[in-house]
Design a protein around this motif. Structure first.
Motif, short mmCIF file in Angstrom:
data_model
loop_
_atom_site.label_atom_id
_atom_site.label_comp_id
_atom_site.label_asym_id
_atom_site.label_seq_id
_atom_site.Cartn_x
_atom_site.Cartn_y
_atom_site.Cartn_z
N TYR A 28 -4.03 -0.53 7.03
CA TYR A 28 -3.34 -0.24 5.78
C TYR A 28 -3.65 1.18 5.36
O TYR A 28 -4.62 1.80 5.83
N THR A 29 -2.85 1.69 4.43
CA THR A 29 -3.03 3.05 3.93
C THR A 29 -3.29 3.01 2.44
O THR A 29 -2.81 2.11 1.74
N ASP A 76 -0.94 1.42 -0.46
CA ASP A 76 -0.11 0.29 -0.03
C ASP A 76 -0.23 -0.85 -1.05
O ASP A 76 -1.30 -1.09 -1.62
N ARG A 106 2.57 -7.39 3.17
CA ARG A 106 2.73 -6.02 2.69
C ARG A 106 4.07 -5.93 1.95
O ARG A 106 5.12 -6.23 2.50
N GLU A 163 5.00 -3.02 -0.14
CA GLU A 163 5.45 -1.64 -0.05
C GLU A 163 4.48 -0.86 0.81
O GLU A 163 3.26 -1.02 0.70
N SER A 164 5.01 -0.06 1.68
CA SER A 164 4.16 0.78 2.51
C SER A 164 4.06 2.15 1.86
O SER A 164 5.04 2.89 1.82
N LYS A 165 2.91 2.40 1.33
CA LYS A 165 2.57 3.69 0.71
C LYS A 165 3.41 3.96 -0.54
O LYS A 165 4.48 4.53 -0.50
N TYR A 176 -11.25 -2.63 2.91
CA TYR A 176 -10.39 -1.93 1.96
C TYR A 176 -10.77 -2.37 0.54
O TYR A 176 -11.10 -3.53 0.31
N ILE A 188 0.19 -4.95 -1.58
CA ILE A 188 0.25 -6.22 -0.85
C ILE A 188 0.28 -7.37 -1.83
O ILE A 188 -0.14 -7.24 -2.99
N GLU A 224 -3.15 -3.34 -5.02
CA GLU A 224 -2.97 -2.00 -4.46
C GLU A 224 -4.24 -1.58 -3.73
O GLU A 224 -5.35 -1.80 -4.23
#
Length: 736
Positions: free
Chosen positions: A118-119, A122, A165, A167-169, A92, A124, A83
């Motif tokens: 990335y946010t 997120d 990735r 899940e996005s956020k 990151y 990965i 995460e």
């Protein structure tokens, strides 16, 4: 208590220090034991020994655990779910969520270097290797990924494995996260300056502040307001305690309410070392006030430090912990002794001056160690900004709850006020060793005069003291070399600093993709040496590991002249792209060729290769490397870039040299037997880091052993310094 704390600190750092410092630490421990033995009660001695054993055992065990996990990660191909928990400017921070590998636990951290966006939050997946951080070993280099402090066990990128990735956020639905997100959304409705500064003041979130302003805060001595610390905790306590006092006239209730609100604030911003220190000391203060006990700031500092070091000895390696406690110790021990300032009638100005000056004096060793300087207008900036901080923080908190227009306008005005003064007072004094001694002599002379005036010491003792100081600085000046050469540890790359009579020369910049080596390594070393201007910067050839940090250096250090090979093979896409990034920032670009020379007083640097018409048969980028001979008196130093087969074209020009920079990081394609037999260097410097090329090769090391040359490999020795005087020279490794 102070002696016990010193004992605890020594016990915590022993597993990390170089063996050469052990006698010094042993001597300090012996003095502590001697002091405790002379006390009537033996209880303090028993307590000190108990803490010594417990903390040493914990520190050694924690270090071994981190080392074992790091080594384990380097030997495995891993499948990880990660995460993104922090988004930084150039990397990151990842937290491990799930893995099948032994020894790895959820929560352990890695870094991700990636060109993709990335946010925070997120998720990965990663399959591949975890690379270990290269710890650059140079004086002045501060590398923020200390695995013992931050539990960051390595890094990954697209080149080390496969990243996907998942899940996005991911939404984190905790109450704290929800409230913080809502507060940030409201603060983002402020103007640009307000929206960048307010989150930093309220939550310590500096992600939206431009690097330019971060530097101005540091250089003006205001960086502490952008990190949630004792100042913020104190302001929150003061605001609510004051309000409750006005409403209820109940002092005890005001102390309890103030502490409770400060605790709530600490929960929201997160318990970092400075926050933990502040809230713990505030708890002691609140208990003493409500129970009617006397409060001692110095004792409170000692107790909390001892508790934190016992619980986690590695916290001592955290720069935030060092600065936080250093500042409070300054306020506790130095501020009361600045009686000269008691003559100032305005109590507010008197207190601000005492606090600021005592903090700067206390933090001088840390500022010198990490940054080689100090903010000279810190007192002015704090006098101007400190009064607005309580209402500013209070308004930000109100606006985060009630986004009323009058709050917004006032916050924006105050944000501009703070940023403007941070810019105006942002003057950082870089201090070399000689300057530091000079400043120390002036400061100690003033102190000596004050002590003499107040009849603490006699005239004879004062004069003797000043004579000792003068002899000390005179000795340092006398042993200063005429020419200084520093072969930096920049990992797999080259970077060399030359200094002579105020002229500063750099040969190559180093450069490793994704590491910001210029900003994190080269510039700090330059500043460590007191260098703020480069008169000449040579780029030997167009490979990234020799020129990649050019932009980062030029952004921080003035470069007057850029010198490159006068050869068409220099103008590769890599060089052209990097040169374009610094267009207009360098005064002059000079093409140099065989036969050109640079003279500074008795120092001469001659270019031996290449000629403008030279056409290499192979490896054109390496073989057009600038080969330069430096001579001062009887000492000769040869710089070779990454030259390979072109050695044979210049071998007839080569003299016997004292020091040789081994070409191409010790590759077997360079430094032939004939070349080394002709130059016969007494010392050979191999600039190399972690690599997959087998550098330095065993063949080259065997050739150097064959001519009895002492070789220094920067990967192990760290920076290698060469000090040349009129007669003779000294070569010294940073790591012994």
């Amino acid at each position: 208590m102070g002696i016990i704390l010193i004992t605890a600190i020594i016990a915590a750092i022993i597993p990390f220090v170089d063996i050469t410092y052990i006698p010094l630490l042993a001597a300090i421990l012996a003095i502590c034991v001697y002091i405790l033995l002379n006390k009537k009660s033996k209880a303090p001695l028993i307590i000190a020994i108990t803490f010594l054993l417990i903390i040493f055992a914990r520190s050694y065990t924690q270090k071994a655990t981190v080392d074992n996990l790091t080594n384990y990660l380097q030997q495995q191909k891993l499948n990880l779910a990660l995460e993104i928990i922090e988004v930084k400017e150039d990397y990151y921070v990842l937290s491990i969520l799930e893995t099948k590998a032994d020894k790895i636990k959820p929560g352990h951290s890695l870094l991700l270097y990636s060109q993709k966006e990335y946010t925070k939050g997120d998720i990965i997946s990663y399959e591949g290797e975890v690379k270990q951080f290269y710890q650059y070993k140079n004086p002045g280099t501060y590398y923020p990924n200390n695995k013992y402090v931050y539990k960051r066990y390595g890094y990954i990128s697209e080149t080390t494995g496969s990243i996907q990735r998942l899940e996005s956020k991911i939404e984190n639905n905790t109450t704290i996260t929800h409230i913080k997100s809502k507060a940030l959304l409201r603060l983002n409705t402020l103007d640009i300056k307000g929206a960048s500064l307010a989150p930093a003041i309220l939550l310590g979130d500096k992600n939206q502040i431009d690097n330019e302003y971060i530097e101005s805060f540091r250089d003006s001595g205001l960086i502490h307001i952008t990190a949630v610390s004792g100042l913020h905790i104190g302001i929150v306590f003061m605001i609510f305690a004051y309000l409750v006092t006005i409403i209820t006239r109940n002092k005890k209730l005001s102390y309890i309410t103030g502490f409770f609100m400060a605790l709530v604030f600490s929960v929201f911003v997160g318990f970092k070392p400075s926050t933990l220190r502040a809230i713990t000391m505030l708890f002691i203060y609140m208990i003493s006030k409500t129970m009617g006990y006397p409060y001692s700031l110095s004792r409170s500092v000692q107790v909390t430090a001892l508790v934190f070091i016992t619980l986690n000895p590695l916290v001592l390696l955290d720069m935030g912990f060092q600065f936080s406690y250093g500042a409070v110790l300054g306020i506790a021990y130095i501020s009361p002794r600045l009686r000269l300032l008691d003559k100032i009638k305005n109590l507010y100005i008197q207190n601000i001056l005492k606090i600021t000056l005592s903090v700067q004096i206390a933090l001088l060793p840390l500022n010198y160690y990490y940054f080689k300087g100090l903010p000279i207008f810190s007192i002015v900036s704090n006098l101007l900004v400190a009064p607005v901080l309580p209402p500013y923080l209070g308004l930000i908190m109100c606006y985060a709850i009630f986004p009323i227009g009058i709050f917004r306008i006032t916050i924006e005005i105050l944000s501009n006020y703070i940023l403007i003064w941070s810019k105006i007072t942002a003057i950082w004094l870089h201090i070399s060793l000689v300057k530091l001694l000079g400043i120390s002599i002036v400061a100690l002379s003033i102190i000596g005069y004050y002590l003499h005036k107040n009849k603490v010491i006699s005239t004879k003792k004062l004069l003797a003291l000043l004579l000792c100081f003068a002899i000390a600085i005179g000795s340092v000046l006398y042993i200063q070399p005429q020419v200084e050469i520093y072969f930096l540890d920049v990992g797999q790359g080259d970077c060399i600093i030359i200094r002579h009579k105020g002229t500063n020369i750099l040969i190559d910049t180093g450069g490793t993709i994704g590491t910001n080596i210029g900003q994190r390594v080269v510039v700090p070393v330059l500043k460590n040496l007191g260098i703020q201007r480069l008169d000449y910067l040579f780029l030997t050839h167009p490979h990234y590991d020799h020129i990649g940090a050019l932009k980062e250096i030029v952004n921080k250090i003035e470069v007057k002249n850029l010198l490159i090979p006068h050869n068409e093979n220099m103008f590769t896409n890599t060089y052209t792209s990097i040169k374009k990034q610094v267009e207009g920032q360098i005064s002059n670009t000079i093409n140099v060729k065989k036969g050109d020379s640079l003279s500074v007083s008795k120092l001469n640097i001659e270019v031996l290769h290449p000629s403008s018409t030279y056409t290499p048969n192979e490896s054109p980028s390496n073989n057009i490397s600038l080969v330069m001979l430096l001579q001062y008196g009887e000492t000769k130093v040869l710089f070779t870039g990454d030259i390979e087969s072109a050695e044979k074209d210049i071998i007839h020009l080569l003299p016997k040299v004292e020091i040789l920079k081994i070409a191409h990081h010790g590759s077997a394609t360079s430094s032939s037997e004939e070349f080394l037999s002709k130059t016969l260097p007494k010392h050979a410097i191999i600039s190399v880091g972690n690599n997959n090329y087998g550098h330095p090769s065993k063949e080259v090391l065997d050739r150097l052993n064959g001519i009895n040359s002492n070789y220094h490999i920067t990967k192990y020795t760290g920076m290698v310094s060469v000090k040349i005087k009129d007669k003779g020279f000294i070569v010294k490794d940073h790591v012994r």
